[in-house]
Design a protein around this motif. Structure first.
Motif, short mmCIF file in Angstrom:
data_model
loop_
_atom_site.label_atom_id
_atom_site.label_comp_id
_atom_site.label_asym_id
_atom_site.label_seq_id
_atom_site.Cartn_x
_atom_site.Cartn_y
_atom_site.Cartn_z
N THR A 1 28.11 34.70 17.88
CA THR A 1 27.93 33.53 17.03
C THR A 1 26.51 33.46 16.47
O THR A 1 26.31 33.15 15.29
CB THR A 1 28.23 32.24 17.83
N LEU A 2 25.52 33.76 17.30
CA LEU A 2 24.13 33.75 16.83
C LEU A 2 23.92 34.78 15.72
O LEU A 2 23.27 34.50 14.70
CB LEU A 2 23.19 34.03 18.00
N ILE B 1 39.51 36.56 29.66
CA ILE B 1 39.89 37.67 28.77
C ILE B 1 40.22 37.13 27.38
O ILE B 1 39.91 37.75 26.36
CB ILE B 1 41.08 38.45 29.36
N GLY B 2 40.84 35.94 27.34
CA GLY B 2 41.16 35.32 26.07
C GLY B 2 39.91 35.03 25.24
O GLY B 2 39.93 35.16 24.02
N ARG B 3 38.81 34.66 25.91
CA ARG B 3 37.56 34.42 25.18
C ARG B 3 37.04 35.70 24.55
O ARG B 3 36.54 35.68 23.43
CB ARG B 3 36.50 33.84 26.13
N VAL B 4 37.14 36.79 25.28
CA VAL B 4 36.69 38.08 24.73
C VAL B 4 37.56 38.48 23.55
O VAL B 4 37.06 38.92 22.51
CB VAL B 4 36.73 39.17 25.82
N ALA B 5 38.89 38.29 23.70
CA ALA B 5 39.82 38.65 22.63
C ALA B 5 39.64 37.78 21.39
O ALA B 5 39.99 38.19 20.27
CB ALA B 5 41.26 38.53 23.14
N ALA B 6 39.08 36.58 21.56
CA ALA B 6 38.90 35.66 20.44
C ALA B 6 37.69 36.01 19.56
O ALA B 6 37.58 35.50 18.45
CB ALA B 6 38.76 34.23 20.96
N ILE B 7 36.82 36.87 20.05
CA ILE B 7 35.61 37.21 19.29
C ILE B 7 35.94 37.85 17.94
O ILE B 7 35.35 37.46 16.91
CB ILE B 7 34.67 38.10 20.13
N PRO B 8 36.85 38.83 17.86
CA PRO B 8 37.21 39.37 16.54
C PRO B 8 37.77 38.32 15.58
O PRO B 8 37.51 38.35 14.37
CB PRO B 8 38.27 40.44 16.86
N ILE C 1 34.83 26.19 19.90
CA ILE C 1 35.01 25.04 20.79
C ILE C 1 36.01 25.36 21.90
O ILE C 1 35.81 25.03 23.08
CB ILE C 1 35.47 23.79 20.00
N ALA C 2 37.11 26.03 21.52
CA ALA C 2 38.12 26.43 22.51
C ALA C 2 37.51 27.37 23.55
O ALA C 2 37.81 27.26 24.75
CB ALA C 2 39.30 27.10 21.82
N ALA C 3 36.65 28.28 23.10
CA ALA C 3 35.99 29.20 24.02
C ALA C 3 35.08 28.44 24.99
O ALA C 3 35.02 28.74 26.18
CB ALA C 3 35.19 30.23 23.24
N VAL D 1 29.95 37.77 31.24
CA VAL D 1 29.97 38.74 30.14
C VAL D 1 30.64 38.13 28.91
O VAL D 1 30.14 38.25 27.78
CB VAL D 1 30.71 40.04 30.57
N ALA D 2 31.78 37.47 29.13
CA ALA D 2 32.51 36.85 28.02
C ALA D 2 31.67 35.76 27.36
O ALA D 2 31.64 35.65 26.12
CB ALA D 2 33.82 36.26 28.54
#
Length: 214
Positions: free
Chosen positions: A95-96, A28-35, A57-59, A86-87
């Motif tokens: 990123t792309l 969930i943290g990876r999804v939240a990091a997208i914004p 990198i963290a993701a 999904v994440a």
């Protein structure tokens, strides 16, 4: 009375699985990091480039870490298994797209406006199609589902893709030595990952075809 106590003890020994385990929270943290990734990408300054690259990198690290924890500590859940890919796809696709909106100049390749667009479309298109194929395979028998299990080509694709995207994000920092070489290597790796993505997809389809023709 004795049977009721026994049933109660069995119920206590087998509690319902938790929805939010540590691996799922990391996902969930990876999804939240997208914004955050998007916002820092469009900011100016060396710190913004560093922040964007660090977030990616963290993701990538948590992508490996949540799977390791889930297997090692037996904390895997159906929700986590659904959310994890999904994440990953959301982070990579975001990123792309970001890199395509602000392409870096690569002197080695000259002025080619579609340089990043082609591998990006190939990679995102493959992931969308592969998700649909896996969803269809899940509705079929176990042999069909097994034929679309992640193979070594898929792992190599992921490794080269993550490396390429990290390089291309970091190369936006003009203070780095030899940014031209960095960008060129990132582009080459991105095309390799796109080629591996298409190749692995073809392998999956061939396996499915063999299973269905038996």
């Amino acid at each position: 009375m004795g049977s009721q106590i026994k049933e109660g003890e069995e119920h206590n020994q087998n509690p319902p699985p938790r929805l939010l385990t540590l691996p799922t929270i990391l996902t969930i943290g990876r999804v939240a990091a997208i914004p955050l990734l998007v916002s820092t990408f469009y900011m100016n300054g060396w710190w913004a480039t560093t922040a964007t690259t660090s977030i990616f990198i963290a993701a990538a690290i948590t992508d490996w870490l949540d799977g390791y924890i889930a297997r090692k500590m037996r904390l895997g859940t159906a929700f986590g298994a659904f959310l994890d890919p999904v994440a990953d796809k959301l982070m990579v696709a975001a990123t792309l797209v970001l890199l395509c909106t602000r392409p870096l100049e690569v002197a080695v390749f000259g002025q080619i406006p579609w340089l990043l667009t082609v591998p990006s479309i190939a990679s995102i298109g493959r992931e969308i199609t592969m998700s649909a194929v896996r969803e269809w395979a899940a509705s079929q028998n176990s042999k069909v589902l097994q034929s679309v299990a992640v193979n070594n080509l898929g792992k190599w694709k992921t490794a080269t893709q993550m490396t390429a995207l990290t390089i291309l994000l970091a190369a936006r920092d003009s203070s780095l030595m030899g940014p031209g070489i960095l960008v060129a290597s990132g582009v080459v790796l991105l095309y390799i990952s796109a080629g591996l993505a298409i190749w692995s997809f073809a392998v999956y389809i061939r396996k499915i075809r063999r299973v269905l023709l038996k």
